[in-house]
Design a protein around this motif. Structure first.
Motif, PDB file in Angstrom:
ATOM      1  N   LYS A 334       0.853  -1.152  -0.057  1.00  0.00           N
ATOM      2  CA  LYS A 334      -0.032  -0.338   0.175  1.00  0.00           C
ATOM      3  C   LYS A 334       0.985   1.350   0.470  1.00  0.00           C
ATOM      4  O   LYS A 334       1.481   1.338   0.524  1.00  0.00           O
ATOM      5  N   GLN A 335       0.640   2.170  -1.195  1.00  0.00           N
ATOM      6  CA  GLN A 335       1.135   3.828  -0.910  1.00  0.00           C
ATOM      7  C   GLN A 335       1.358   4.373  -0.436  1.00  0.00           C
ATOM      8  O   GLN A 335      -0.230   4.564   0.346  1.00  0.00           O
ATOM      9  N   LYS A 336       1.895   5.014   0.453  1.00  0.00           N
ATOM     10  CA  LYS A 336       1.167   5.701   1.386  1.00  0.00           C
ATOM     11  C   LYS A 336       0.654   7.202  -0.144  1.00  0.00           C
ATOM     12  O   LYS A 336       1.515   7.719  -0.809  1.00  0.00           O
ATOM     13  N   LEU A 358      -1.335  10.467  -4.911  1.00  0.00           N
ATOM     14  CA  LEU A 358      -1.084  12.157  -4.782  1.00  0.00           C
ATOM     15  C   LEU A 358      -3.020  12.115  -4.329  1.00  0.00           C
ATOM     16  O   LEU A 358      -3.392  12.081  -5.498  1.00  0.00           O
ATOM     17  N   ARG A 359      -3.225  13.239  -2.831  1.00  0.00           N
ATOM     18  CA  ARG A 359      -3.657  13.703  -2.367  1.00  0.00           C
ATOM     19  C   ARG A 359      -4.168  15.305  -2.100  1.00  0.00           C
ATOM     20  O   ARG A 359      -3.534  15.606  -1.696  1.00  0.00           O
ATOM     21  N   PHE A 360      -5.667  15.660  -2.901  1.00  0.00           N
ATOM     22  CA  PHE A 360      -5.861  17.336  -2.373  1.00  0.00           C
ATOM     23  C   PHE A 360      -6.828  16.935  -1.907  1.00  0.00           C
ATOM     24  O   PHE A 360      -7.716  16.555  -2.754  1.00  0.00           O
ATOM     25  N   LYS A 361      -7.031  18.046  -1.103  1.00  0.00           N
ATOM     26  CA  LYS A 361      -8.445  17.948  -0.257  1.00  0.00           C
ATOM     27  C   LYS A 361      -8.704  19.826  -0.559  1.00  0.00           C
ATOM     28  O   LYS A 361      -7.244  20.739   0.888  1.00  0.00           O
ATOM     29  N   PRO A 362      -9.882  20.262  -0.696  1.00  0.00           N
ATOM     30  CA  PRO A 362      -9.440  21.848  -0.897  1.00  0.00           C
ATOM     31  C   PRO A 362     -10.593  22.323   0.213  1.00  0.00           C
ATOM     32  O   PRO A 362     -11.383  21.205   1.178  1.00  0.00           O
ATOM     33  N   LEU A 414      -4.734  11.713  -7.393  1.00  0.00           N
ATOM     34  CA  LEU A 414      -3.939  11.522  -8.867  1.00  0.00           C
ATOM     35  C   LEU A 414      -3.310  10.262  -8.313  1.00  0.00           C
ATOM     36  O   LEU A 414      -2.388  10.295  -7.355  1.00  0.00           O
ATOM     37  N   ARG A 415      -3.392   9.883  -9.528  1.00  0.00           N
ATOM     38  CA  ARG A 415      -2.866   8.271  -9.558  1.00  0.00           C
ATOM     39  C   ARG A 415      -1.170   9.014 -10.815  1.00  0.00           C
ATOM     40  O   ARG A 415      -0.998   8.812 -11.985  1.00  0.00           O
ATOM     41  N   LEU A 416       0.112   9.132 -10.414  1.00  0.00           N
ATOM     42  CA  LEU A 416       0.875   9.038 -11.452  1.00  0.00           C
ATOM     43  C   LEU A 416       1.241   7.813 -12.052  1.00  0.00           C
ATOM     44  O   LEU A 416       1.753   7.021 -10.497  1.00  0.00           O
ATOM     45  N   LYS A 417       1.431   7.286 -12.699  1.00  0.00           N
ATOM     46  CA  LYS A 417       2.572   5.934 -13.445  1.00  0.00           C
ATOM     47  C   LYS A 417       3.851   6.734 -14.208  1.00  0.00           C
ATOM     48  O   LYS A 417       3.702   7.020 -15.047  1.00  0.00           O
ATOM     49  N   ALA A 418       4.967   5.823 -13.745  1.00  0.00           N
ATOM     50  CA  ALA A 418       5.836   5.888 -15.289  1.00  0.00           C
ATOM     51  C   ALA A 418       5.888   4.380 -16.065  1.00  0.00           C
ATOM     52  O   ALA A 418       5.490   4.064 -16.307  1.00  0.00           O
ATOM     53  N   GLY A 419       6.781   4.677 -17.318  1.00  0.00           N
ATOM     54  CA  GLY A 419       6.574   3.820 -18.326  1.00  0.00           C
ATOM     55  C   GLY A 419       7.348   2.553 -17.859  1.00  0.00           C
ATOM     56  O   GLY A 419       8.474   2.873 -16.594  1.00  0.00           O
ATOM     57  N   LYS A 420       7.197   1.448 -18.029  1.00  0.00           N
ATOM     58  CA  LYS A 420       8.413   0.060 -18.069  1.00  0.00           C
ATOM     59  C   LYS A 420       9.916   0.665 -18.376  1.00  0.00           C
ATOM     60  O   LYS A 420      10.976  -0.174 -17.372  1.00  0.00           O
TER      61      LYS A 420
END
Length: 560
Positions: A334-336, A358-362, A414-420
């Motif tokens: 589980k990612q932080k 990443l998480r954003f809470k206005p 937001l879920r950011l993913k790098a290429g293989k």
């Protein structure tokens, strides 16, 4: 799973012989043999071949009967039945030959009739030797069977199915099934998130006898399989087997004659050989040849799988099953989730093939949210969720903006993913005030152009398009070897102030009043003849964040 031990029956004759008081029975003559065959009924349609496994097909609730004849007393008999797809009910009976003393006072025994058991005197009746119901591979054996007609009756009580059956009068010498090691358990050497490594002890059929065999690994999510034919039945949905009609005399798959020598019709044969690998109906089957280790990959995390290994004779197709096992793959780590603050640019580094959340809470109600991303190296992928609903999912190259309509008490993930094949570095900015942009905008055409007519031995002129916003433009140049971009300059997010002062050409502010006329130029001097340079132009906005135009590799003239 070990080869099932036969149900050994110690006959009365064997007990008496052990006590030393048994009378040796005379051998059979042709009259006795003929008497046995005369007792066959119209229901005895199919003869069992001696020492060969046969494959048969059963219709639901429709019995199928086989027979074999034992012509001599004290003959060992082994019968083995393998259900392939559904539980079976099978019964083994014997119709035995009775003796009576001859009337001439000689004391010799002569055949009288077939009887139920050694104590019965009713001609034509049979005695039940063994009964079983279930889906296990079951085996019955007797060391000194009496002469008689043995009948095997099988019934499928659930659905149409396939089965294997085997009978022999020479169990010690036949050894049709590949021998398993004394410890036939399947071992686990590694359990990961998406892979499991297996290891098992080699079969003597491979290590000692060098028989033409191969191992096959079977993986599924439901249960362990007790036989290879059960696996094949699931993989092929019984399509691999069909009813085959032969002309003339035939004895099944191997051409062996039936027990007792009686001819009869064949039952079911294999239509084609089995494949070396299969993946169907949730079952994955892979044959490894003589290798007794295998790693199963492409599994799902946090999922329980069942593993079986079978060793099969590639010539006869008979097989034996190791004792299967099961394992649950490890859960994904589980990612932080990193919290984003409004109006602040955050750098996110992602390793090759990895991802980050990443998480954003206005902090208050909002009408809209602007998410801005700048990919610094290679193309990355972003997925944006608003209250668990995916509102954006696409690749990011350069600078990308996502304008989202706000919702009361909405949360953004937001879920950011790098290429293989590459790492990823991104700059992320979120705000509830879309008018405040951290990254300056580039024109649609972000290329640099070098005028060939103005290219000299020690100078050149570069041009680019600007925008109508007031921004600061800085020009840099660096001598390079060949056409390869220096690694330190492959970062598109590199702050120009981090570069060497000797590489800086100039900086100037500019605002284009007309997009068609928003063209900027810079004359660069002090270059070496015949050398290659990389030219970079950075545009710096009000938030002091810079965006780089596409780099340009150019070579000065050798002679002027």
């Amino acid at each position: 799973m070990l080869l099932p031990a036969c149900r050994n029956v110690l006959s009365l004759q064997l007990i008496l012989s052990l006590a030393g008081s048994a009378q040796k029975l005379p051998g059979r003559d042709l009259t006795v043999v003929q008497t046995l065959y005369n007792q066959l009924t119209p229901q005895d349609l199919t003869a069992m071949p001696d020492g060969t496994e046969i494959t048969g097909f059963l219709l639901k609730d429709t019995p199928k009967r086989y027979y074999f004849i034992v012509e001599e007393d004290n003959t060992p008999v082994t019968v083995r039945v393998t259900p392939c797809d559904t539980p079976l009910q099978w019964t083994l009976t014997i119709q035995e030959l009775e003796y009576q003393s001859s009337g001439d006072g000689s004391g010799e025994l002569e055949p009288f009739n077939l009887q139920k058991d050694p104590k019965a005197t009713v001609q034509g009746q049979s005695a039940e030797l063994f009964y079983y119901q279930g889906n296990d591979v079951e085996c019955y054996g007797i060391a000194d069977s009496p002469a008689g007609i043995y009948r095997l009756e099988l019934v499928s009580i659930e659905k149409d199915t396939i089965f294997n059956a085997y009978a022999t009068t020479t169990p010690e010498s036949d050894q049709p099934y590949p021998k398993l090691p004394s410890d036939s358990r399947l071992g686990l050497t590694f359990v990961g998130r998406t892979s499991v490594s297996l290891l098992w002890k080699p079969s003597p059929a491979v290590s000692q006898f060098h028989q033409p065999t191969e191992y096959c690994v079977v993986v599924n999510k439901k249960h362990n399989y007790k036989s290879l034919c059960a696996v094949e039945a699931k993989l092929n949905d019984a399509g691999l087997f069909k009813r085959v009609q032969w002309s003339g005399l035939d004895w099944g798959l191997s051409g062996s004659p039936p027990l007792g020598g009686a001819a009869n019709r064949p039952i079911v044969g294999r239509q084609s050989t089995k494949p070396s690998a299969g993946h169907q109906a949730g079952i994955q089957k892979t044959c490894t040849g003589s290798k007794n280790a295998f790693t199963v990959s492409r599994l799902k995390p946090a999922t329980q799988y069942y593993f079986d290994v079978f060793i099969s004779n590639v010539l006869s197709n008979v097989s034996s099953a190791y004792l299967g096992t099961f394992a649950k793959t490890k859960d994904e780590v589980k990612q932080k989730v990193q919290e984003l603050k409004a109006g602040r640019v955050t750098e996110i580094l992602i390793k090759r093939g990895g991802s980050k959340s990443l998480r954003f809470k206005p902090v208050s109600s909002h009408h809209s949210v602007m998410v801005s991303l700048q990919s610094c190296y290679h193309t990355a992928h972003v997925q944006i969720r608003q209250n668990r609903e995916v509102v954006a999912s696409q690749s990011v190259e350069g600078v990308q903006h996502f304008h989202l309509i706000g919702k009361p008490k909405a949360r953004y993930l937001l879920r950011l993913k790098a290429g293989k094949g590459s790492k990823a570095l991104l700059k992320v900015h979120v705000t509830t005030h879309p008018s405040k942009q951290p990254f300056p905008a580039l024109p649609r055409d972000a290329r640099l152009k070098v005028f060939d007519r103005l290219r000299a031995c020690s100078s050149l002129t570069v041009a680019w398009l600007a925008t109508q916003a007031l921004n600061k433009y800085c020009v840099y140049r660096k001598r390079v070897a060949g056409k390869e971009k220096p690694k330190e300059l492959q970062n598109h997010c590199l702050d120009p102030t981090a570069r060497s002062k000797s590489e800086k050409v100039s900086c100037q502010y500019f605002r284009g009043s007309n997009l068609r006329k928003a063209v900027m130029t810079e004359h660069i001097e002090g270059l070496e003849p015949g050398e290659t340079y990389q030219l970079d132009v950075y545009v710096i906005g009000q938030g002091r964040n810079s965006v780089k135009y596409q780099s340009k590799i150019v070579r000065t003239r050798k002679a002027c």
